[in-house]
Design an enzyme around this catalytic site. Structure first.
Site, PDB file in Angstrom:
ATOM      1  N   GLY A 139       1.209  22.083  15.332  1.00  0.00           N
ATOM      2  CA  GLY A 139       2.130  22.984  14.649  1.00  0.00           C
ATOM      3  C   GLY A 139       1.766  24.425  14.964  1.00  0.00           C
ATOM      4  O   GLY A 139       0.742  24.707  15.601  1.00  0.00           O
ATOM      5  N   LEU A 140       2.590  25.335  14.512  1.00  0.00           N
ATOM      6  CA  LEU A 140       2.379  26.751  14.780  1.00  0.00           C
ATOM      7  C   LEU A 140       1.111  27.269  14.111  1.00  0.00           C
ATOM      8  O   LEU A 140       0.595  26.668  13.169  1.00  0.00           O
ATOM      9  CB  LEU A 140       3.574  27.563  14.277  1.00  0.00           C
ATOM     10  CG  LEU A 140       4.921  27.311  14.963  1.00  0.00           C
ATOM     11  CD1 LEU A 140       6.035  28.021  14.203  1.00  0.00           C
ATOM     12  CD2 LEU A 140       4.882  27.763  16.423  1.00  0.00           C
ATOM     13  N   SER A 141       0.631  28.395  14.600  1.00  0.00           N
ATOM     14  CA  SER A 141      -0.482  29.076  13.945  1.00  0.00           C
ATOM     15  C   SER A 141      -0.068  29.436  12.524  1.00  0.00           C
ATOM     16  O   SER A 141       1.029  29.949  12.293  1.00  0.00           O
ATOM     17  CB  SER A 141      -0.831  30.356  14.725  1.00  0.00           C
ATOM     18  OG  SER A 141      -1.855  31.078  14.072  1.00  0.00           O
ATOM     19  N   GLY A 142      -0.931  29.135  11.564  1.00  0.00           N
ATOM     20  CA  GLY A 142      -0.607  29.434  10.172  1.00  0.00           C
ATOM     21  C   GLY A 142       0.222  28.378   9.482  1.00  0.00           C
ATOM     22  O   GLY A 142       0.615  28.554   8.326  1.00  0.00           O
ATOM     23  N   SER A 143       0.487  27.266  10.166  1.00  0.00           N
ATOM     24  CA  SER A 143       1.336  26.223   9.578  1.00  0.00           C
ATOM     25  C   SER A 143       0.602  25.407   8.520  1.00  0.00           C
ATOM     26  O   SER A 143       1.237  24.748   7.686  1.00  0.00           O
ATOM     27  CB  SER A 143       1.853  25.269  10.672  1.00  0.00           C
ATOM     28  OG  SER A 143       0.775  24.618  11.325  1.00  0.00           O
ATOM     29  N   GLY A 144      -0.731  25.445   8.553  1.00  0.00           N
ATOM     30  CA  GLY A 144      -1.514  24.688   7.577  1.00  0.00           C
ATOM     31  C   GLY A 144      -2.226  23.486   8.154  1.00  0.00           C
ATOM     32  O   GLY A 144      -2.720  22.642   7.408  1.00  0.00           O
ATOM     33  N   LYS A 145      -2.296  23.403   9.481  1.00  0.00           N
ATOM     34  CA  LYS A 145      -2.920  22.246  10.142  1.00  0.00           C
ATOM     35  C   LYS A 145      -4.367  22.039   9.713  1.00  0.00           C
ATOM     36  O   LYS A 145      -4.754  20.959   9.297  1.00  0.00           O
ATOM     37  CB  LYS A 145      -2.880  22.425  11.667  1.00  0.00           C
ATOM     38  CG  LYS A 145      -1.514  22.559  12.282  1.00  0.00           C
ATOM     39  CD  LYS A 145      -1.597  22.690  13.793  1.00  0.00           C
ATOM     40  CE  LYS A 145      -2.402  23.881  14.252  1.00  0.00           C
ATOM     41  NZ  LYS A 145      -1.846  25.184  13.799  1.00  0.00           N
ATOM     42  N   SER A 146      -5.163  23.091   9.856  1.00  0.00           N
ATOM     43  CA  SER A 146      -6.593  22.966   9.569  1.00  0.00           C
ATOM     44  C   SER A 146      -6.845  22.700   8.090  1.00  0.00           C
ATOM     45  O   SER A 146      -7.698  21.870   7.733  1.00  0.00           O
ATOM     46  CB  SER A 146      -7.336  24.236   9.997  1.00  0.00           C
ATOM     47  OG  SER A 146      -7.325  24.366  11.404  1.00  0.00           O
ATOM     48  N   SER A 183      -1.518  23.000  20.169  1.00  0.00           N
ATOM     49  CA  SER A 183      -1.090  22.092  21.247  1.00  0.00           C
ATOM     50  C   SER A 183       0.417  22.195  21.466  1.00  0.00           C
ATOM     51  O   SER A 183       1.164  21.265  21.172  1.00  0.00           O
ATOM     52  CB  SER A 183      -1.511  20.646  20.961  1.00  0.00           C
ATOM     53  OG  SER A 183      -1.228  20.232  19.656  1.00  0.00           O
TER      54      SER A 183
END
Length: 204
Positions: A35-42, A109
């Site tokens: 997902g985009l940067s800041g999307s909450g993945k981590s 990615s």
């Protein structure tokens, strides 16, 4: 990828993946958060990791920023570097999963072909691979902007930034899609753990 050296042979372990899974009492799998940067993945991956560990399930997060401090410290953010970054982490994720660990990767990615290549790598190794699209709108990501990267990209201070001047190719058939705008990390973690239970990867 074909190794440059031809003087290599595969070393086979005397311990099978099934042996490791019996020891750990759960199956191995790679959860690929994209997902985009800041999307909450981590944040989501860490929440899932904590919830699994509380249940006695061995889990580990391979985080994009952390990996770039070591394994991929020599790579930038040009398209060819992004491809190599994902290739490397795909190989590492496969090794972790083969070791019996529920492995979570948190990487933008952005290119569909690269994610498909990692899935194919796991398929070849007969390892489960789940693609989780953290489909948070770019407007939400920009409002959050936890690292101030969108602001820099909009100002022209940061080139090749995904979603601004570099594309993000949305997954076509992810196993799960989560919009972190109105779903808390804890709520999303419950959804993911329940999915692992339903698919028989962990015990209910």
């Amino acid at each position: 990828m074909i190794p440059k050296s031809q003087n290599l042979t595969q070393s086979e372990s005397q311990v099978s993946r099934a042996d490791r899974e019996r020891l750990l009492r759960h199956r191995a799998v790679t959860l690929w958060f994209t997902g985009l940067s800041g999307s909450g993945k981590s944040t989501l991956a860490r929440a899932v990791e904590a919830r699994l560990m509380e249940r006695g399930v061995l889990a580990y997060v391979l985080d994009g920023d952390n990996v770039r401090h070591g394994l991929c410290a020599d790579l930038g953010f040009a398209p060819e570097d992004r491809v190599e970054n994902i290739r490397r982490i795909g190989e590492v994720a496969k090794l972790f999963a083969d070791g019996g660990v529920i492995t979570m990767t948190s990487f933008i990615s952005p290119y569909r072909k690269d994610r498909d290549n990692v899935r194919a790598l796991h398929d070849q190794g007969q390892l489960p691979f789940l693609e989780i699209h953290v489909n948070t709108p770019i407007e939400t990501c920009e409002q959050r902007d936890p690292k101030g990267l969108y602001k820099k990209a909009r100002a022209g201070e940061l080139k090749n930034f995904t979603g601004i001047d570099d594309p993000y190719e949305v997954p076509l058939s992810p196993e799960l899609t989560i919009d972190a705008t109105n779903t808390t990390p804890q709520q999303a973690a419950v959804i993911l753990v329940e999915y692992l239970e339903k698919t028989g990867l962990i015990r209910a």
